[in-house]
Design a protein around this motif. Structure first.
Motif, PDB file in Angstrom:
ATOM      1  N   ASN A  68     -14.941  51.272  -7.065  1.00 46.63           N
ATOM      2  CA  ASN A  68     -15.868  50.508  -7.515  1.00 46.63           C
ATOM      3  C   ASN A  68     -16.847  50.107  -6.644  1.00 46.63           C
ATOM      4  N   THR A  88      -8.885  42.760  -8.329  1.00 53.05           N
ATOM      5  CA  THR A  88      -9.527  42.472  -9.877  1.00 53.05           C
ATOM      6  C   THR A  88     -10.503  41.971 -10.523  1.00 53.05           C
ATOM      7  N   LYS A  89     -11.269  40.993  -9.629  1.00 54.61           N
ATOM      8  CA  LYS A  89     -12.267  40.655 -10.340  1.00 54.61           C
ATOM      9  C   LYS A  89     -13.330  41.699 -10.437  1.00 54.61           C
ATOM     10  N   ASN A  90     -13.244  42.920 -10.276  1.00 55.84           N
ATOM     11  CA  ASN A  90     -14.163  44.244  -9.988  1.00 55.84           C
ATOM     12  C   ASN A  90     -12.774  44.480 -11.015  1.00 55.84           C
ATOM     13  N   ASP A  91     -12.163  44.481 -11.864  1.00 54.29           N
ATOM     14  CA  ASP A  91     -11.629  45.619 -12.582  1.00 54.29           C
ATOM     15  C   ASP A  91     -10.868  47.055 -11.775  1.00 54.29           C
ATOM     16  N   GLU A  92     -10.677  46.874 -10.535  1.00 54.05           N
ATOM     17  CA  GLU A  92     -10.443  48.223  -9.609  1.00 54.05           C
ATOM     18  C   GLU A  92      -8.762  48.145  -9.830  1.00 54.05           C
ATOM     19  N   ASP A  95      -0.436  47.945  -4.308  1.00 52.81           N
ATOM     20  CA  ASP A  95      -2.073  47.487  -4.212  1.00 52.81           C
ATOM     21  C   ASP A  95      -2.869  47.822  -3.373  1.00 52.81           C
ATOM     22  N   THR A 100     -16.797  46.860  -5.380  1.00 48.64           N
ATOM     23  CA  THR A 100     -15.349  46.406  -3.983  1.00 48.64           C
ATOM     24  C   THR A 100     -15.860  46.765  -3.088  1.00 48.64           C
ATOM     25  N   SER A 159      -6.457  47.339 -12.325  1.00 49.47           N
ATOM     26  CA  SER A 159      -5.917  47.911 -13.433  1.00 49.47           C
ATOM     27  C   SER A 159      -6.417  49.383 -13.367  1.00 49.47           C
ATOM     28  N   HIS A 160      -7.658  50.552 -12.664  1.00 44.83           N
ATOM     29  CA  HIS A 160      -7.683  51.033 -12.020  1.00 44.83           C
ATOM     30  C   HIS A 160      -6.796  52.141 -11.461  1.00 44.83           C
ATOM     31  N   LYS A 166      -3.961  52.360 -12.705  1.00 48.52           N
ATOM     32  CA  LYS A 166      -3.734  53.913 -13.860  1.00 48.52           C
ATOM     33  C   LYS A 166      -4.115  54.965 -13.240  1.00 48.52           C
TER      34      LYS A 166
END
Length: 230
Positions: A106, A144-148, A42, A109, A150-151, A154
């Motif tokens: 993002n 985590t806040k920007n959903d980066e 990460d 981010t 999990s992206h 993936k």
């Protein structure tokens, strides 16, 4: 020269599935050919030694471009001044090269983690370690806040799927090479004489080594079908 073993990502995935909150992967890989590590983590931390500013002109540039955080170690005693100069060199270089490091796509981010922080640390005295941990937590919060986060995971999963597929194809080619020695030798000889382009040769070899079995099976099915009988 370092890099990752073929099962490093599998072990990382296993640790994650087992519920471990933190896993540290260490590699001594350098240069642009040794950056598979970013597909396993990460957060990618690049640790450099004092006086390493000259490396920015050479092999380290590829690694610096994908680093999320840079740590100058051994910032103590007689090396403290060198460590400070190294930090200044990396900080200036990062600003010159631009933002958007670490593969973050993002926009939010990139705005919040614009250029990788460069920190001074002494593993001997412990100075600066708490600041590194603070930056690690800040990075995770932003991702985590920007959903980066999990992206990113993936994208990493897709990367490894295709890498494993390429590795399996290569293994199958090498295994089939024993049964197609003449075809391989003839193709290499054609390459030596410049009669075929390497890309064309690779395509023909792939068809011969992997596709031959499918072609034979297709011919057998066709010859055994009712419509093919007289």
């Amino acid at each position: 020269l370092g890099g990752l073993s073929s099962y490093t990502n599998d072990v990382t995935t296993l640790c994650h599935a087992a519920g471990y909150d933190l896993a540290i992967i260490e590699t001594v890989g350098i240069g642009q050919s040794e950056i598979d590590i970013i597909q396993c983590v990460d957060l990618f931390i690049l640790v450099v030694s004092p006086g390493g500013g000259d490396e920015l002109q050479g092999v380290k540039k590829g690694v610096v471009e994908v680093a999320d955080l840079i740590v100058v170690n051994k910032a103590d005693g007689g090396l403290l001044d060198d460590a400070r100069r190294t930090k200044a060199d990396y900080t200036a270089a990062l600003r010159f090269w631009g933002s958007g490091y670490g593969g973050n796509q993002n926009k939010k981010t990139r705005e919040e983690w614009n250029v990788p922080p460069v920190l001074l640390v002494s593993a001997k005295t412990g100075e600066g370690i708490s600041q590194v941990w603070s930056e690690i937590n800040r990075y995770r919060m932003i991702m985590t806040k920007n959903d980066e986060l999990s992206h990113k995971r993936k994208k990493q999963a897709r990367y490894w799927m295709w890498k494993y597929a390429k590795d399996m194809i290569l293994e199958k080619i090498m295994a089939s090479k024993k049964d197609h020695g003449k075809a391989t030798a003839d193709m290499e000889k054609a390459l030596d004489f410049g009669h075929v382009h390497p890309r064309v040769a690779a395509s023909l070899l792939l068809k011969d080594l992997i596709g031959s079995g499918d072609d034979k099976e297709s011919d057998d099915n066709e010859s055994s079908s009712p419509n093919s009988r007289k």
